[in-house]
Design a protein around this motif. Structure first.
Motif, mmCIF file in Angstrom:
data_model
loop_
_atom_site.group_PDB
_atom_site.id
_atom_site.type_symbol
_atom_site.label_atom_id
_atom_site.label_comp_id
_atom_site.label_asym_id
_atom_site.label_seq_id
_atom_site.Cartn_x
_atom_site.Cartn_y
_atom_site.Cartn_z
ATOM 1 N N ALA A 60 0.835 -1.211 0.000
ATOM 2 C CA ALA A 60 0.000 0.000 0.000
ATOM 3 C C ALA A 60 0.867 1.258 0.000
ATOM 4 O O ALA A 60 0.568 2.234 -0.694
ATOM 5 N N LEU A 61 1.963 1.233 0.765
ATOM 6 C CA LEU A 61 2.862 2.391 0.817
ATOM 7 C C LEU A 61 3.543 2.612 -0.529
ATOM 8 O O LEU A 61 3.668 3.752 -0.990
ATOM 9 N N ASP A 62 3.968 1.533 -1.175
ATOM 10 C CA ASP A 62 4.570 1.660 -2.508
ATOM 11 C C ASP A 62 3.549 2.202 -3.507
ATOM 12 O O ASP A 62 3.887 3.019 -4.359
ATOM 13 N N LEU A 63 2.324 1.739 -3.373
ATOM 14 C CA LEU A 63 1.258 2.233 -4.247
ATOM 15 C C LEU A 63 1.073 3.742 -4.062
ATOM 16 O O LEU A 63 0.958 4.484 -5.034
ATOM 17 N N LEU A 64 1.086 4.190 -2.806
ATOM 18 C CA LEU A 64 0.980 5.635 -2.540
ATOM 19 C C LEU A 64 2.176 6.402 -3.096
ATOM 20 O O LEU A 64 2.014 7.472 -3.673
ATOM 21 N N ASP A 65 3.376 5.848 -2.903
ATOM 22 C CA ASP A 65 4.586 6.519 -3.395
ATOM 23 C C ASP A 65 4.548 6.714 -4.910
ATOM 24 O O ASP A 65 5.062 7.701 -5.425
ATOM 25 N N ASN A 66 3.940 5.761 -5.604
ATOM 26 C CA ASN A 66 3.912 5.805 -7.068
ATOM 27 C C ASN A 66 2.636 6.424 -7.625
ATOM 28 O O ASN A 66 2.458 6.476 -8.839
ATOM 29 N N LEU A 111 10.921 8.346 -6.403
ATOM 30 C CA LEU A 111 11.944 8.071 -5.395
ATOM 31 C C LEU A 111 12.052 9.201 -4.376
ATOM 32 O O LEU A 111 12.251 8.957 -3.176
ATOM 33 N N GLU A 112 11.901 10.443 -4.834
ATOM 34 C CA GLU A 112 11.935 11.573 -3.903
ATOM 35 C C GLU A 112 10.769 11.503 -2.916
ATOM 36 O O GLU A 112 10.935 11.775 -1.730
ATOM 37 N N LYS A 113 9.593 11.127 -3.401
ATOM 38 C CA LYS A 113 8.430 10.988 -2.524
ATOM 39 C C LYS A 113 8.651 9.868 -1.513
ATOM 40 O O LYS A 113 8.305 9.996 -0.335
ATOM 41 N N LYS A 114 9.236 8.774 -1.978
ATOM 42 C CA LYS A 114 9.513 7.648 -1.080
ATOM 43 C C LYS A 114 10.544 8.051 -0.024
ATOM 44 O O LYS A 114 10.395 7.712 1.152
ATOM 45 N N ILE A 115 11.566 8.789 -0.430
ATOM 46 C CA ILE A 115 12.576 9.270 0.518
ATOM 47 C C ILE A 115 11.933 10.162 1.569
ATOM 48 O O ILE A 115 12.208 10.027 2.768
ATOM 49 N N GLN A 116 11.053 11.063 1.143
ATOM 50 C CA GLN A 116 10.365 11.945 2.099
ATOM 51 C C GLN A 116 9.560 11.136 3.103
ATOM 52 O O GLN A 116 9.590 11.410 4.300
ATOM 53 N N LEU A 155 10.230 9.344 -18.454
ATOM 54 C CA LEU A 155 10.267 8.199 -17.536
ATOM 55 C C LEU A 155 11.281 8.409 -16.417
ATOM 56 O O LEU A 155 11.015 8.086 -15.254
ATOM 57 N N ALA A 156 12.444 8.954 -16.762
ATOM 58 C CA ALA A 156 13.468 9.213 -15.753
ATOM 59 C C ALA A 156 12.987 10.239 -14.732
ATOM 60 O O ALA A 156 13.187 10.078 -13.525
ATOM 61 N N THR A 157 12.325 11.286 -15.215
ATOM 62 C CA THR A 157 11.801 12.321 -14.320
ATOM 63 C C THR A 157 10.734 11.738 -13.396
ATOM 64 O O THR A 157 10.723 12.017 -12.197
ATOM 65 N N GLU A 158 9.853 10.912 -13.942
ATOM 66 C CA GLU A 158 8.811 10.281 -13.124
ATOM 67 C C GLU A 158 9.434 9.372 -12.068
ATOM 68 O O GLU A 158 8.989 9.353 -10.918
ATOM 69 N N LYS A 159 10.463 8.632 -12.447
ATOM 70 C CA LYS A 159 11.148 7.735 -11.495
ATOM 71 C C LYS A 159 11.802 8.547 -10.385
ATOM 72 O O LYS A 159 11.711 8.187 -9.202
ATOM 73 N N ILE A 160 12.445 9.636 -10.748
ATOM 74 C CA ILE A 160 13.084 10.508 -9.751
ATOM 75 C C ILE A 160 12.037 11.060 -8.793
ATOM 76 O O ILE A 160 12.240 11.057 -7.573
ATOM 77 N N GLN A 161 10.913 11.516 -9.328
ATOM 78 C CA GLN A 161 9.853 12.061 -8.468
ATOM 79 C C GLN A 161 9.311 10.998 -7.518
ATOM 80 O O GLN A 161 9.081 11.265 -6.339
#
Length: 138
Positions: free
Chosen positions: A16-22, A90-95, A82-88
């Motif tokens: 669920a957390l991964d789903l939210l992050d993405n 990962l940044e959300k997950k880091i936060q 795709l790279a920008t979306e992946k970075i975003q």
């Protein structure tokens, strides 16, 4: 008779957390629970999800974040998009992980303070946990 979903385990909460992050686009309970059901194969309720503090905290932060989820135009450069979306993502997950770490650090300070007040020594706190191993006899 209704099929009762199994307990929400740590693994399911992590999904669920991964789903939210993405997540991108409008976040609603109806949409989230529908996608989560597809991911885990069981239907859960909003109340069941919110009983898990880790998820509730991440939901609140995601739901009320001042996030502009506008679709950006990258021309024909799909790799950049795709790279920008992946970075975003990962940044959300880091936060989220930094926030969880902050909460755990606060809890650790409370536990340490309470242990000191009760006279529990650092040696006691660092003592390995004894595991009772019983051998089954055939």
């Amino acid at each position: 008779m209704k099929n009762i979903a199994p307990r929400l385990t740590k693994e399911r909460i992590d999904i669920a957390l991964d789903l939210l992050d993405n997540w991108s686009g409008k976040l609603t309970w109806e949409r989230f629970l529908a996608i989560f059901e597809v991911e885990v194969g069981h239907k859960y309720t909003k109340a069941a999800m919110l009983r898990h503090e880790k998820f509730k905290s991440a939901w609140d932060r995601k739901r009320w974040a001042n996030d502009n989820d506008e679709t950006r135009y990258y021309g024909n450069n799909q790799i950049l998009k795709l790279a920008t979306e992946k970075i975003q993502t990962l940044e959300k997950k880091i936060q989220r992980l930094e926030y969880e770490n902050h909460l755990l650090t606060e809890k650790f300070v409370v536990w340490g303070t309470n242990a000191m007040k009760k006279g529990i020594s650092l040696e006691d706190l660092n003592r390995p946990i004894e595991v009772n191993q019983t051998k089954e006899t055939s």
